[in-house]
Every structure is written in C-alpha cells, then in structure tokens.
Design a protein around this motif. Sequence first.
Motif, mmCIF file in Angstrom:
data_model
loop_
_atom_site.group_PDB
_atom_site.id
_atom_site.type_symbol
_atom_site.label_atom_id
_atom_site.label_comp_id
_atom_site.label_asym_id
_atom_site.label_seq_id
_atom_site.Cartn_x
_atom_site.Cartn_y
_atom_site.Cartn_z
ATOM 1 N N ALA A 1 -63.809 43.588 -32.604
ATOM 2 C CA ALA A 1 -64.435 44.856 -32.920
ATOM 3 C C ALA A 1 -63.442 45.770 -33.465
ATOM 4 C CB ALA A 1 -65.019 45.549 -31.703
ATOM 5 N N CYS A 2 -62.115 45.458 -33.315
ATOM 6 C CA CYS A 2 -61.033 46.792 -33.875
ATOM 7 C C CYS A 2 -60.629 46.493 -35.240
ATOM 8 C CB CYS A 2 -59.822 46.634 -32.868
ATOM 9 S SG CYS A 2 -58.549 45.469 -33.052
ATOM 10 N N VAL A 3 -60.892 45.297 -35.925
ATOM 11 C CA VAL A 3 -60.507 45.178 -37.142
ATOM 12 C C VAL A 3 -60.786 46.298 -37.996
ATOM 13 C CG1 VAL A 3 -60.535 43.610 -39.132
ATOM 14 C CG2 VAL A 3 -60.461 42.575 -36.769
ATOM 15 N N GLU A 4 -62.067 46.490 -38.404
ATOM 16 C CA GLU A 4 -62.637 47.775 -39.130
ATOM 17 C C GLU A 4 -61.824 49.003 -38.837
ATOM 18 O OE1 GLU A 4 -64.187 47.563 -41.925
ATOM 19 O OE2 GLU A 4 -64.286 45.419 -41.729
ATOM 20 N N PRO A 5 -61.899 49.600 -37.651
ATOM 21 C CA PRO A 5 -61.078 50.583 -37.220
ATOM 22 C C PRO A 5 -59.634 50.643 -37.608
ATOM 23 C CG PRO A 5 -62.517 50.195 -35.222
ATOM 24 C CD PRO A 5 -62.829 48.924 -36.405
ATOM 25 N N VAL A 6 -59.063 49.373 -37.408
ATOM 26 C CA VAL A 6 -57.611 49.379 -38.102
ATOM 27 C C VAL A 6 -57.626 49.487 -39.378
ATOM 28 C CG1 VAL A 6 -55.652 47.927 -38.054
ATOM 29 C CG2 VAL A 6 -56.885 48.295 -36.017
ATOM 30 N N LEU A 7 -58.542 48.943 -40.336
ATOM 31 C CA LEU A 7 -58.522 48.933 -41.688
ATOM 32 C C LEU A 7 -58.632 50.433 -42.169
ATOM 33 C CD1 LEU A 7 -60.522 45.780 -42.535
ATOM 34 C CD2 LEU A 7 -58.258 46.109 -42.892
ATOM 35 N N ARG A 8 -59.420 51.165 -41.379
ATOM 36 C CA ARG A 8 -59.713 52.351 -41.891
ATOM 37 C C ARG A 8 -58.391 53.350 -41.779
ATOM 38 N NH1 ARG A 8 -64.935 51.503 -39.474
ATOM 39 N NH2 ARG A 8 -64.278 52.368 -37.450
ATOM 40 N N ALA B 1 -50.923 54.280 -35.669
ATOM 41 C CA ALA B 1 -51.999 54.469 -35.048
ATOM 42 C C ALA B 1 -52.130 53.408 -33.955
ATOM 43 C CB ALA B 1 -53.277 54.408 -36.087
ATOM 44 N N LEU B 2 -52.346 53.668 -32.574
ATOM 45 C CA LEU B 2 -52.453 52.723 -31.683
ATOM 46 C C LEU B 2 -53.971 52.431 -31.002
ATOM 47 C CD1 LEU B 2 -50.522 51.195 -29.746
ATOM 48 C CD2 LEU B 2 -50.553 53.207 -28.151
ATOM 49 N N PHE B 3 -54.210 50.923 -31.176
ATOM 50 C CA PHE B 3 -55.392 50.678 -30.740
ATOM 51 C C PHE B 3 -55.296 49.772 -29.316
ATOM 52 C CE2 PHE B 3 -55.558 51.540 -35.159
ATOM 53 C CZ PHE B 3 -56.765 52.209 -35.236
ATOM 54 N N ARG B 4 -56.201 49.752 -28.626
ATOM 55 C CA ARG B 4 -55.870 48.838 -27.455
ATOM 56 C C ARG B 4 -57.249 48.003 -27.363
ATOM 57 N NH1 ARG B 4 -56.615 51.797 -22.692
ATOM 58 N NH2 ARG B 4 -58.576 50.870 -21.930
ATOM 59 N N VAL B 5 -57.105 46.694 -26.870
ATOM 60 C CA VAL B 5 -58.165 45.763 -26.780
ATOM 61 C C VAL B 5 -57.875 45.339 -25.425
ATOM 62 C CG1 VAL B 5 -59.091 43.461 -27.455
ATOM 63 C CG2 VAL B 5 -58.172 44.887 -29.013
ATOM 64 N N GLY B 6 -59.158 45.620 -24.499
ATOM 65 C CA GLY B 6 -58.847 45.050 -23.125
ATOM 66 C C GLY B 6 -58.329 46.159 -22.216
ATOM 67 N N ASP B 7 -58.500 45.924 -21.107
ATOM 68 C CA ASP B 7 -58.189 46.866 -19.956
ATOM 69 C C ASP B 7 -56.643 46.817 -19.620
ATOM 70 O OD1 ASP B 7 -60.799 48.185 -19.730
ATOM 71 O OD2 ASP B 7 -61.252 46.478 -18.116
ATOM 72 N N TRP B 8 -56.131 47.758 -19.092
ATOM 73 C CA TRP B 8 -54.724 47.852 -18.808
ATOM 74 C C TRP B 8 -54.892 48.635 -17.517
ATOM 75 C CZ3 TRP B 8 -49.635 49.499 -21.526
ATOM 76 C CH2 TRP B 8 -48.475 49.059 -21.088
ATOM 77 N N LEU B 9 -55.153 48.150 -16.123
ATOM 78 C CA LEU B 9 -55.425 48.562 -14.944
ATOM 79 C C LEU B 9 -54.182 48.394 -13.927
ATOM 80 C CD1 LEU B 9 -59.293 47.676 -14.570
ATOM 81 C CD2 LEU B 9 -58.044 49.756 -15.628
ATOM 82 N N CYS B 10 -53.453 47.194 -14.067
ATOM 83 C CA CYS B 10 -52.711 46.907 -13.057
ATOM 84 C C CYS B 10 -51.063 46.587 -13.670
ATOM 85 C CB CYS B 10 -53.076 45.432 -12.335
ATOM 86 S SG CYS B 10 -54.534 45.885 -11.492
ATOM 87 N N ASP B 11 -50.046 46.519 -12.839
ATOM 88 C CA ASP B 11 -48.788 46.596 -13.192
ATOM 89 C C ASP B 11 -48.565 45.042 -12.780
ATOM 90 O OD1 ASP B 11 -48.442 45.985 -10.461
ATOM 91 O OD2 ASP B 11 -47.261 47.907 -10.211
ATOM 92 N N GLY B 12 -47.179 44.500 -13.190
ATOM 93 C CA GLY B 12 -46.803 43.001 -13.165
ATOM 94 C C GLY B 12 -47.050 42.622 -11.773
ATOM 95 N N GLN B 13 -47.297 43.280 -10.648
ATOM 96 C CA GLN B 13 -47.496 42.877 -9.367
ATOM 97 C C GLN B 13 -48.704 42.985 -9.160
ATOM 98 O OE1 GLN B 13 -44.965 41.448 -7.657
ATOM 99 N NE2 GLN B 13 -43.589 41.615 -9.385
ATOM 100 N N ALA B 14 -49.569 43.177 -10.027
ATOM 101 C CA ALA B 14 -51.148 43.254 -9.947
ATOM 102 C C ALA B 14 -51.623 44.528 -8.906
ATOM 103 C CB ALA B 14 -51.810 42.037 -9.445
#
Length: 765
Positions: free
Chosen positions: A597-604, A563-576
Amino acid sequence: MKSGLTWFALFGAVGVTGCAAWRCGGMRPVARDSDARPPVIGAWFWSKEELEPQGYQTFLDEAAARSPYTLLTTACRQAEVVEPRVHAQLAEAVRYAASRGLAVAWEVDVRLARQHFRELYPDELQEELVLRPVTFTAGAPAEVSIVGRDTTDHMNGSLPAYTCLDTRLVRAYAYARGPGGIEPGSVRDVSGQVAVLAAEPRLLKVRVPAQPEGEVCVIASHTVLTPDVFAPHLLAYQRAIIRQYADIPLAGIMKDEWGFPPDHTGNPAQDRYWYSRAMADAYAAASGGRDLVRDALLMMLGERGRERERAAAVNRYRALCRDRNAEIEDDFYRAGKEHFGPDAWIVTHATWTPYPGAQEFRKNGLSWWHATRDVGQSDESTPYACRTSLAKRWGYPLWYNQYYAKEPEPYIGELWAGALGGGRLNVHPLYPRADLPRAERNGRLMRSGLMAGMTRLRMLDEVSGAPLACPVAVVFGHACAMNWTHPAYNDVGLGIASALSAKGFPVDLIPSSLAACGALTLDADGSVRLGAQRYRAVVLHQPEYGGDAERAFFRRAAQGGSALFRVGDWLCDGQARPYADGGLPLAPERVFKDGAACVEPVLRALAAAGVQPVTPWTARAQRWGHTGGALAAPPVEGFTVLTDGTYVRVAGARQAEGDPIQERFTWQGHQLEVDAVGVVAVRFASDGSLAAFAAGGFKHLRMDGLDVTVPERVDIAFKRGEDGRVRGVWQGVPASLPDGLRAFTRQWTRLPLPANEGVLQRTAE
C-alpha cells in the motif's frame, strides 16, 4: 599430522579476550588510497594439486595470461591453515603470483583450524541446545531419544565435518500446557528424575517418569567440532593465525560466510538454540542474570501472561548472536590491517545464504551490515537492494558479488546486470561441476568471453568514483524481522524495494540497527543518509522493538528532508515495553498496514521532489530458500546514475564483450552523440565542463562543440583530476594510440589486454 604442542609453538601464548567491550559504533573501515584502481577479482580455491611442489603455477599462469584479474581471493580447505607446510607453500605461491602481476588475499579462518583449536581448548567448542517436549500415555514413563548429526558446508573441503562429538542431558522441565502456551506458575525442574539410558557422541536416550503437569521438555546439548562463537580464546586465537602469515606479502586476508555451524532449515520449530557456558554467561550479563536454558523453554513454547517477556528474550538472544559475530568479524578486520597495512583488502562476504531471512538470522543474526569490510561484498543471488546498501555502508563506490554457475554464459548476464546495478563480479569457478577437473572449472571461464566483458568494464572503473544512486531506503526493523513471536517475522521489506526498483527507482535495503550504531546519519537539512547516499524517501518497515536510539533517530528524521513513511506499528521497545507516547507518530497518510500500500505514495513523493527514474529493473531474481514472487534486478541493457551525477549506459544483451551503443541522448543539459560498445559513462563538473568520460569500443563522440572520431575502436576512459589535469587510459588492438584521442588529453596510459582478448577485435571493425 603434527601434534597440538608443535602447532602451538607457531602461536606462542594466546590470551583470553571477552566480548563486553565491543560496540557497534566502533566499526569504521580504515581509509584507503582513493586513487587506487578497483581490483578485478577472481576466486582461487586450492586443491591437493596446489599443495604439490610448484602446484600453484598452473592456475597463476593461466590467470595472468588470460584474465584481467588483479586480486585473487584464495582459500585452501585441504589442510588446516596452521600447518607449516601450508604456510610454506603459500609463501612460494604469493611470490610467484607477484611475478605474474597478481595479488593474493588468503583465507585465515579459525574454521580451517578446528582440530588444532580443539587440542588447545577442548572446553571451548560450540554447543547447541535441543528441546524435545514429551507427553505421557496412561501415566507410563516416556522414553526420548535425541540424535545428533554431522553437518558440512563449503568450509570443509577435505577437512572433517562439523562432527557431533558429544550429546548430554542439560535439564528437564515439567509443565502444564494449554492453548496459550505453558500455564503460569506450572514449570518445575525435574532433571533429577530423568534416567539416562544411553549416552553416546550422537545419541542421548533417557526415560522420563510421568508428571502430574502432563508434559516434560527434555533439553540436551550437542557439542560440535568447531570453536564456540563465544569462546574466551577465540579472538586471540584468530589473531594468532593471522600473525602466523604476517611474514608473507599478502594483499589481504579473507573470512567467508562466518557464523554458527550450518543449518539450512532456519529452525522453523524454534527448538534449537546455540549454547555454551561462555554464551550463557554473556546472556546472563545482558539480561540482569537470566538463565539461557530456562529462557529457551520460554522462547520456544511461550507462557501465558509472559508474552512480552518472551518477545524480549527472543530480541536479546538474536542481538547477542548478531553482536558477537560482528565483534569477531570486526576484530578480524582490525588484525588484518595491523599486520598487512591500511591498504590490505579484507575479503570476502558475510552473506551465507544469499537472502536476508531465517537461515541468516540463525547463522549470524543477519550481521551483514555489521561485519566490517573495505568493500560491500555478497554472493550468489543476494538481492541487489542489499548489495547497493552494503557498498554505501562501507564507503566504497562498488560492491562485489561472488557468483557461480555451471557454464560461463550466466556469468556474462550477471556481469552486465551488475554493472548497471553498481557492482562487479568476484568470479567463482564453475560450480557444481564435479565432472570437470578442477583446473578446467577455472579454465573454461578464463577462455570464455566473460574475460572480454570484465576487461571492458575496467574503463568504467576508471571514472566511477561513487556508488549507484538509490533515492529510496527501505529500513527494516532488525529486531522485529528476526523475532518469531511477531506476525512480521522473516519479512525485511524486499517486496517494497522490488516494486520501486521495477518503476526505475533503485532502493537500498538497510537494517534499523544502523541507526542505533551511528552509520545512518542526518545531513544538514535532516535528510537520512548512508555514506554517499542522501535519501529522498525512507520507508521504515515493521520497526517494532526498535530501541531508544532507533526511536530518537527516526523522530528527528521525521522532521527532516527525507519523506518518511512507516509500514506496521511501533508500540514497544527492545524489551517489549510499551512506549507511552508511541514509537513514531506520523501523519495517517504516511502509515500503512502492509508494504504494497505504500508504494504509490512513495512514487508520488519522488515525483514531487523531481526525482527522475532510470531504466526499470525486471522481476527475475528468486528468493533463496523463501517463497514469494521474483525480486526486481537490473536488466543487462539500460542506463543508470551514480551519486556523483555520473550517467552510465550499459549494453550487454547479446555479446559477452558488449553490444553496440550508437545513439543520441541528453544529460544535465548536454546533448551527446556516441558510437561505442558495451558501456558509456559521462560526468560533468559543476561549471558544466566535461569531468569524466568512458567508453568501450569507442568510435565517435560529439558534444558541446567537441567532435572526435577514431579510425579503429578502442576502449578509453579519462577524467579531470584535482590538479585540473586530464589523464586517460586506453586498451585495444591498435599498435599505438589512435589519432584523435589527443583531443581529450595528451596524457594516456595503455592497459595490457589478456591473451584471449582477441574477441575485442570483432568490435574493432
């Protein structure tokens, strides 16, 4: 002191090697003998007394008699490691240690030969750029003084400090600066207008005429008494030191807290940058010809309209530092194996400050997971989520944490908590205790109950062939965490790991760079895996600036079994550069702005997958050098599970040798009744038969029709081998194998007890 020419004769020709060929994916530990017992490790730091004739005997005699140590991580910081007298004394010490049943891993670090390196390669010493902005008053010139400093760390001992040898002007830029940073197109090189008023080893004083732009940044360089991390001769020189000791039967070699010179501040103003001509060349090669000095100005102050370019420069600089330090560590590892054999131990820890934060970013690029080792190793208060992931990174069932305190008692708590967290101690002498003679800093520990606890845990070592089970991975964006231009700078997601561990679900903390180098893998159903650990849930924490390889990996993982969760955006690569279609699209219910905010969903998700908690960890570990709440750490009493299904019960809250365990419990459908002390471990085979069992202070076991009681308590461990035969070991006070133990197996080996193990007699009643 011998001359450089005499020292050089020890080495022969030392060639030049570069760093262009190194790749992260090449870092794989050499296979070891899987049947070998895990070492019991103590740290031995030589004083001047050890360099005296037979001066090594005092420590070795006491360690052999009073401790369960089998491997000594050993260092001499009293003389340069290339001196022939050090080699000769070590040869005697290793032979004597072997006669007492002790093996030695020796520190052969280039930082212990800094004067020698300087004699051979005076133009290959470490430099540091210092940037000093200056403004002008009423059009008058400004004077700027840049002062160098000598620094020290644990590597110095009686050796010289990281002395500031030279301070020189590198460049000066004029520019206009507004609220958004330097104004576009306003930067001019005005180095030729700067007058040097004083140039001393630790002082540069200059006069800068007023400039119409209103501000000038003076950039100076300090040269420090230590090899440049990017020095062309560094790898060959490192190998020459190792080769110098190849004629001694060492059990391994040691590199401790490698990296750039010490800076406990973490450089919050971002006004200092590691530098050398070789590093500038490497930076230019990695960037298509960019100038490191000019980019240092961009990275420090920023320039309006070039925000992405600035972020990319920071990513490039940090990655360059990390990868070069990892290359040096990996080459050290390979050289050690070449000279001392595949079973040589490469010790100790890559951790410097025991926290994955700003100080480590500057020291080594947070290279912990890329510094090749046989065993995951750390020190002091390193977060447990890092320790457990390092064990899996290097494929060894245990991690080792080098620990120190002023008195023996804290070691005992660390020992039992570590056992519940899947690890063991590397016992550092009492510290800081300048009031005690050096011998007493070790002696008090070896005469304490700590040795009883360590001896008892040898039983767990006999049956635990797998690391701690951690059903969750928090994978932090390695680039983003180290990039001070991003709001998530200096946050690796430990708050999430701590919150989940406090609920009974231990967590591995992992840098996203392990996905890029192939250490993180996907198993048959697409679940994320690190070594022996398959993850039921993965939290991708602040992955911004993750490159194409990381993006491709996690896009595949999003379709797999974790089960994969993400915290924060991922908009750019290593060169920004922006991703046209987003870095990692996920369902909205699995994307969060902050980690809490992601702790409870992970526990579920864990509950839905049927993952059962172990004993919850407690919030008691401080963040070294950082603010924030206490982090969860294992208690000294409770139960946990290993990845191979081994159930481990630990009780060490009151007695150094462990507390009584008299209880009934059910594991994998089997009901057990045990009477033991300190530790119990049990594992069942796939057919339900008993595969392994260990107990400290064993008195009684009832399970599956088996009912065994012995008249006197003993420590026991047995397991079924691949040939189907059950073999056991035991240790304790009785003169012979107690009646009843042959119900488990008829093949028993007795382990000797250290002399101070009389404390185990208290649990023999």
